[in-house]
Write an enzyme that holds these catalytic residues in place. Structure first.
Site, short mmCIF file in Angstrom:
data_model
loop_
_atom_site.label_atom_id
_atom_site.label_comp_id
_atom_site.label_asym_id
_atom_site.label_seq_id
_atom_site.Cartn_x
_atom_site.Cartn_y
_atom_site.Cartn_z
N GLY A 287 0.84 -1.22 -0.09
CA GLY A 287 0.15 0.11 -0.06
C GLY A 287 0.78 1.16 -0.01
O GLY A 287 1.94 1.60 0.47
N ASP B 291 3.63 -0.84 12.13
CA ASP B 291 3.70 -2.20 12.84
C ASP B 291 4.81 -3.15 12.44
O ASP B 291 4.82 -4.15 12.58
CB ASP B 291 2.04 -3.17 12.39
CG ASP B 291 2.21 -3.26 11.06
OD1 ASP B 291 2.99 -2.69 9.98
OD2 ASP B 291 1.25 -3.95 10.38
N MET C 289 -7.82 2.80 10.16
CA MET C 289 -6.93 1.67 9.54
C MET C 289 -5.83 1.59 10.48
O MET C 289 -5.61 1.69 11.72
CB MET C 289 -6.33 2.00 8.18
CG MET C 289 -7.05 2.02 6.87
SD MET C 289 -5.99 2.45 5.41
CE MET C 289 -7.41 2.22 4.32
N THR D 91 -8.19 8.00 2.81
CA THR D 91 -7.77 9.47 3.09
C THR D 91 -6.46 9.40 4.11
O THR D 91 -5.73 10.23 3.94
CB THR D 91 -8.94 10.37 3.78
OG1 THR D 91 -9.24 9.74 5.01
CG2 THR D 91 -9.98 10.62 2.76
N ARG E 126 -4.00 7.60 3.70
CA ARG E 126 -2.93 7.37 2.86
C ARG E 126 -2.55 8.36 1.93
O ARG E 126 -1.50 8.29 1.27
CB ARG E 126 -3.03 5.81 2.30
CG ARG E 126 -3.20 4.82 3.30
CD ARG E 126 -2.30 3.44 2.68
NE ARG E 126 -2.48 3.18 1.49
CZ ARG E 126 -3.02 2.10 1.09
NH1 ARG E 126 -3.74 1.29 1.91
NH2 ARG E 126 -3.19 1.84 -0.24
#
Ligand code: F6P
Length: 350
Positions: free
Chosen positions: A11, A132, A172, A281, A283
């Site tokens: 992503g 993460d 997210m 939004t 990202r």
């Protein structure tokens, strides 16, 4: 003149272009490398989709979101691959690439490590809004996402207060609650729900009711997309998914928990409740100063590693230092929110 390739996988997130710019400028200026941009992550290396990058091609991209190289979630080692790893090796040979800079999250680094084991000189750079990745205090993209969510919470506060509503904000982060925790602290959330903490719905209801009884007729609930909550009859429990499909790396597609949660809260408390899904939004758009600087430092450190011949490494932020560590040590695991951070957030819960 050594040739190096750079790609962005997984992503996208703010700061990718700042990283590419740093790799290109440092590589050309200090070591006279020829730098090739590989299009669309590992897909571009399978298909040989590359273009030479120069000072001109990276000029003006520092503040730009997304990635000028494009990205994809291509898994060359996935079950359906048609000899993709071999095609990658062939293309690297043909293009005469001395090293590959792989900018990406856990999946991208997993592929990078497999290629390293096959003899490719790889160096990783950790990116993701989810924050993460093990061993690094921060990934770039995260700070920007937190700021976007914080601003949204600020805006939701004013409308929540005007209407005496509970506002649920879904963010997210996959299976880590970093965005929810940090943005919740920064935005003053009354409840923060993250995957690391088992959900106690009664506690959520009571917190909101307590706040209401204390005179605050509105509440902000931040929920991480990876939270498992009891649904319908309160017996079933599981992820809320936007689709039954999985991505090329076998990840479930999270999304929708905000709507489910808002419905439960309204039913049980009787308070009017709305939900907002911030989605992609988080990202998009220009990176914060923190992310621009971190990604610039990562890009430069990656080139230094190539110069020193340190491969199979990923550059990480340890305190205020950027250091290379073995990619092997960071793949296949998630860095999750620890009690230090959640305890800070809890002080401000309703
Ligand atoms: O890993 C970054 C991330 O934005 C996650 O927070 C989210 O679950 C996922 O990617 C969304 O993926 P996609 O862009 O494929 O919808």
């Amino acid at each position: 003149m050594k040739k190096i390739g750079v790609l962005t996988g997984g992503g996208d997130c703010p700061g990718l272009n700042a990283t590419i710019r740093a790799v290109v400028r440092k590589g050309i200026k200090d070591y006279n490398y020829k730098v090739y941009g590989i299009r669309e992550g590992w897909h571009g290396l399978i298909e040989g989709m590359v273009e030479e990058l120069n000072m001109h091609s990276v000029s003006g991209i520092l503040p730009r979101g997304g990635t000028i190289l494009g990205t994809s979630r291509t898994n060359p080692f996935g079950p359906d691959n048609k000899g993709d790893p071999e095609k990658i090796l062939e293309n690297i040979r043909e293009l005469d690439l001395h090293a590959i800079v792989a900018i990406g999250g856990d999946d991208t680094q997993g592929v990078a490590y497999k290629l390293f084991e096959m003899g490719v000189n790889v160096i990783g750079i950790p990116k993701t809004i989810d924050n993460d990745i093990l061993c690094t205090d921060y990934t770039f993209g995260f700070d920007t996402a937190v700021n976007i969510v914080m601003e949204a919470i600020d805006r939701l506060h004013t409308t929540a207060e005007s209407h005496n509503r509970v506002m649920v904000v879904e963010v997210m982060g996959r299976h880590a609650g970093w965005i929810a925790t940090f943005a919740g602290i920064a935005g003053g959330a009354d409840v923060i729900m993250i995957p690391e903490k088992p959900v106690d719905m009664e506690n959520v209801y009571q917190s909101i009711i307590r706040r209401h009884d204390g005179g605050k007729k509105f509440s902000i609930v931040v929920v991480s997309e990876g939270v498992k909550i009891p649904v319908e009859d309160q017996e079933k429990e599981g992820f809320i998914l936007q689709s039954a499909n999985k991505d090329a790396f076998g990840h479930v597609m999270l999304g929708g928990v905000g709507a489910v949660l808002a419905n439960l809260i309204e039913k049980r408390t009787g308070f009017e409740t709305r939900y907002t899904v911030l989605g992609h939004t988080q990202r998009g758009g220009t990176p914060t100063a923190f992310d621009r600087i971190l990604s610039t430092r990562f890009g430069i450190a990656a080139i230094e590693s190539i110069h020193k011949g340190e491969f199979g490494k990923i550059v990480v932020l340890e305190g205020n230092e950027i250091v290379p560590v073995d990619i092997k040590g960071i793949i296949g695991q998630n860095k999750t929110v620890d009690n230090y951070w959640y305890d800070i957030a809890k002080v401000f819960f309703a």
